[in-house]
Write a protein that holds these residues in place. Structure first.
Motif, mmCIF file in Angstrom:
data_model
loop_
_atom_site.group_PDB
_atom_site.id
_atom_site.type_symbol
_atom_site.label_atom_id
_atom_site.label_comp_id
_atom_site.label_asym_id
_atom_site.label_seq_id
_atom_site.Cartn_x
_atom_site.Cartn_y
_atom_site.Cartn_z
ATOM 1 N N THR A 21 -2.871 -9.738 1.276
ATOM 2 C CA THR A 21 -4.178 -10.348 1.061
ATOM 3 C C THR A 21 -4.335 -11.597 1.927
ATOM 4 O O THR A 21 -5.371 -11.774 2.581
ATOM 5 N N LYS A 22 -3.312 -12.429 1.944
ATOM 6 C CA LYS A 22 -3.378 -13.657 2.745
ATOM 7 C C LYS A 22 -3.498 -13.367 4.228
ATOM 8 O O LYS A 22 -4.210 -14.063 4.950
ATOM 9 N N SER A 23 -2.787 -12.339 4.690
ATOM 10 C CA SER A 23 -2.808 -12.023 6.118
ATOM 11 C C SER A 23 -3.882 -10.995 6.480
ATOM 12 O O SER A 23 -3.952 -10.542 7.620
ATOM 13 N N LYS A 24 -4.703 -10.638 5.474
ATOM 14 C CA LYS A 24 -5.820 -9.704 5.653
ATOM 15 C C LYS A 24 -5.371 -8.352 6.196
ATOM 16 O O LYS A 24 -6.046 -7.712 6.990
ATOM 17 N N GLU A 25 -4.194 -7.914 5.726
ATOM 18 C CA GLU A 25 -3.678 -6.592 6.078
ATOM 19 C C GLU A 25 -4.107 -5.599 5.007
ATOM 20 O O GLU A 25 -4.448 -5.975 3.889
ATOM 21 N N ASP A 26 -4.065 -4.316 5.349
ATOM 22 C CA ASP A 26 -4.395 -3.261 4.392
ATOM 23 C C ASP A 26 -3.275 -3.176 3.356
ATOM 24 O O ASP A 26 -2.114 -2.925 3.702
ATOM 25 N N ILE A 27 -3.619 -3.372 2.104
ATOM 26 C CA ILE A 27 -2.628 -3.395 1.029
ATOM 27 C C ILE A 27 -1.948 -2.036 0.876
ATOM 28 O O ILE A 27 -0.729 -1.972 0.702
ATOM 29 N N VAL A 28 -2.711 -0.967 0.957
ATOM 30 C CA VAL A 28 -2.131 0.370 0.775
ATOM 31 C C VAL A 28 -1.107 0.656 1.861
ATOM 32 O O VAL A 28 -0.006 1.134 1.584
ATOM 33 N N THR A 29 -1.461 0.348 3.096
ATOM 34 C CA THR A 29 -0.553 0.592 4.214
ATOM 35 C C THR A 29 0.687 -0.289 4.112
ATOM 36 O O THR A 29 1.815 0.189 4.254
ATOM 37 N N LYS A 30 0.474 -1.563 3.861
ATOM 38 C CA LYS A 30 1.585 -2.510 3.840
ATOM 39 C C LYS A 30 2.485 -2.327 2.617
ATOM 40 O O LYS A 30 3.709 -2.413 2.720
ATOM 41 N N CYS A 31 1.895 -2.044 1.472
ATOM 42 C CA CYS A 31 2.658 -2.087 0.219
ATOM 43 C C CYS A 31 2.880 -0.722 -0.432
ATOM 44 O O CYS A 31 3.413 -0.640 -1.535
ATOM 45 N N GLY A 32 2.481 0.347 0.241
ATOM 46 C CA GLY A 32 2.625 1.675 -0.333
ATOM 47 C C GLY A 32 4.059 2.022 -0.692
ATOM 48 O O GLY A 32 4.326 2.582 -1.757
ATOM 49 N N GLY A 33 4.994 1.692 0.175
ATOM 50 C CA GLY A 33 6.409 1.974 -0.089
ATOM 51 C C GLY A 33 6.931 1.202 -1.286
ATOM 52 O O GLY A 33 7.670 1.744 -2.118
ATOM 53 N N VAL A 34 6.546 -0.053 -1.387
ATOM 54 C CA VAL A 34 6.967 -0.894 -2.510
ATOM 55 C C VAL A 34 6.359 -0.361 -3.805
ATOM 56 O O VAL A 34 7.028 -0.302 -4.842
ATOM 57 N N PHE A 35 5.110 0.083 -3.741
ATOM 58 C CA PHE A 35 4.443 0.648 -4.917
ATOM 59 C C PHE A 35 5.149 1.924 -5.359
ATOM 60 O O PHE A 35 5.351 2.150 -6.556
ATOM 61 N N SER A 36 5.550 2.732 -4.406
ATOM 62 C CA SER A 36 6.259 3.969 -4.716
ATOM 63 C C SER A 36 7.583 3.694 -5.428
ATOM 64 O O SER A 36 7.914 4.362 -6.414
ATOM 65 N N ILE A 37 8.321 2.728 -4.943
ATOM 66 C CA ILE A 37 9.589 2.349 -5.586
ATOM 67 C C ILE A 37 9.334 1.871 -7.014
ATOM 68 O O ILE A 37 10.039 2.249 -7.949
ATOM 69 N N MET A 38 8.285 1.064 -7.170
ATOM 70 C CA MET A 38 7.951 0.546 -8.501
ATOM 71 C C MET A 38 7.583 1.676 -9.449
ATOM 72 O O MET A 38 8.055 1.712 -10.590
ATOM 73 N N THR A 39 6.762 2.613 -9.005
ATOM 74 C CA THR A 39 6.337 3.684 -9.912
ATOM 75 C C THR A 39 7.484 4.637 -10.230
ATOM 76 O O THR A 39 7.553 5.162 -11.344
ATOM 77 N N LYS A 40 8.397 4.848 -9.309
ATOM 78 C CA LYS A 40 9.582 5.669 -9.601
ATOM 79 C C LYS A 40 10.426 5.008 -10.681
ATOM 80 O O LYS A 40 10.937 5.666 -11.584
ATOM 81 N N CYS A 41 10.568 3.702 -10.595
ATOM 82 C CA CYS A 41 11.293 2.959 -11.622
ATOM 83 C C CYS A 41 10.574 3.092 -12.960
ATOM 84 O O CYS A 41 11.203 3.330 -13.990
ATOM 85 N N MET A 42 9.265 2.958 -12.941
ATOM 86 C CA MET A 42 8.496 3.059 -14.182
ATOM 87 C C MET A 42 8.580 4.461 -14.781
ATOM 88 O O MET A 42 8.639 4.608 -16.002
ATOM 89 N N ASP A 43 8.592 5.481 -13.928
ATOM 90 C CA ASP A 43 8.777 6.842 -14.422
ATOM 91 C C ASP A 43 10.136 6.981 -15.118
ATOM 92 O O ASP A 43 10.244 7.633 -16.159
ATOM 93 N N ALA A 44 11.156 6.368 -14.536
ATOM 94 C CA ALA A 44 12.496 6.426 -15.119
ATOM 95 C C ALA A 44 12.582 5.666 -16.442
ATOM 96 O O ALA A 44 13.462 5.936 -17.264
ATOM 97 N N HIS A 45 11.660 4.723 -16.652
ATOM 98 C CA HIS A 45 11.637 3.913 -17.878
ATOM 99 C C HIS A 45 10.275 4.067 -18.564
ATOM 100 O O HIS A 45 9.669 3.088 -19.009
ATOM 101 N N SER A 46 9.833 5.310 -18.653
ATOM 102 C CA SER A 46 8.478 5.596 -19.146
ATOM 103 C C SER A 46 8.260 5.166 -20.594
ATOM 104 O O SER A 46 7.129 4.910 -20.994
ATOM 105 N N HIS A 47 9.315 5.045 -21.358
ATOM 106 C CA HIS A 47 9.167 4.596 -22.748
ATOM 107 C C HIS A 47 8.559 3.191 -22.802
ATOM 108 O O HIS A 47 7.807 2.872 -23.716
ATOM 109 N N TYR A 48 8.857 2.373 -21.817
ATOM 110 C CA TYR A 48 8.347 1.002 -21.778
ATOM 111 C C TYR A 48 7.015 0.917 -21.034
ATOM 112 O O TYR A 48 6.134 0.150 -21.411
ATOM 113 N N TYR A 49 6.868 1.700 -19.976
ATOM 114 C CA TYR A 49 5.711 1.590 -19.080
ATOM 115 C C TYR A 49 4.668 2.679 -19.302
ATOM 116 O O TYR A 49 3.833 2.924 -18.433
#
Length: 75
Positions: A21-49
């Motif tokens: 956001t600060k550097s005015k980059e596309d969030i999906v392009t820049k952070c897609g990989g990080v989001f994927s890692i986060m959602t995989k973790c959340m899938d593994a801990h679906s009872h909480y998330y």
């Protein structure tokens, strides 16, 4: 989000979004990989998330319907 087992990946995603956001980059392009890692973790801990995962699924279903409607208009 920060109270569960995926605190680190959520914080990394938050930091990525803030940086993009600060550097005015596309969030999906820049952070897609990080989001994927986060959602995989959340899938593994679906009872909480489960609430986040349910909202994500609803959003994905909505986007799919919108995409199909758009594609049918283009045909």
């Amino acid at each position: 989000m920060k109270g569960g087992d995926c605190k680190e990946s959520f914080t990394a995603w938050e930091d990525c979004v803030e940086e993009a956001t600060k550097s005015k980059e596309d969030i999906v392009t820049k952070c897609g990989g990080v989001f994927s890692i986060m959602t995989k973790c959340m899938d593994a801990h679906s009872h909480y998330y489960h609430q986040f995962l349910a909202a994500k699924k609803t959003a994905e279903e909505h986007m799919e319907k919108e995409l199909q409607a758009f594609l049918s208009q283009e045909s």
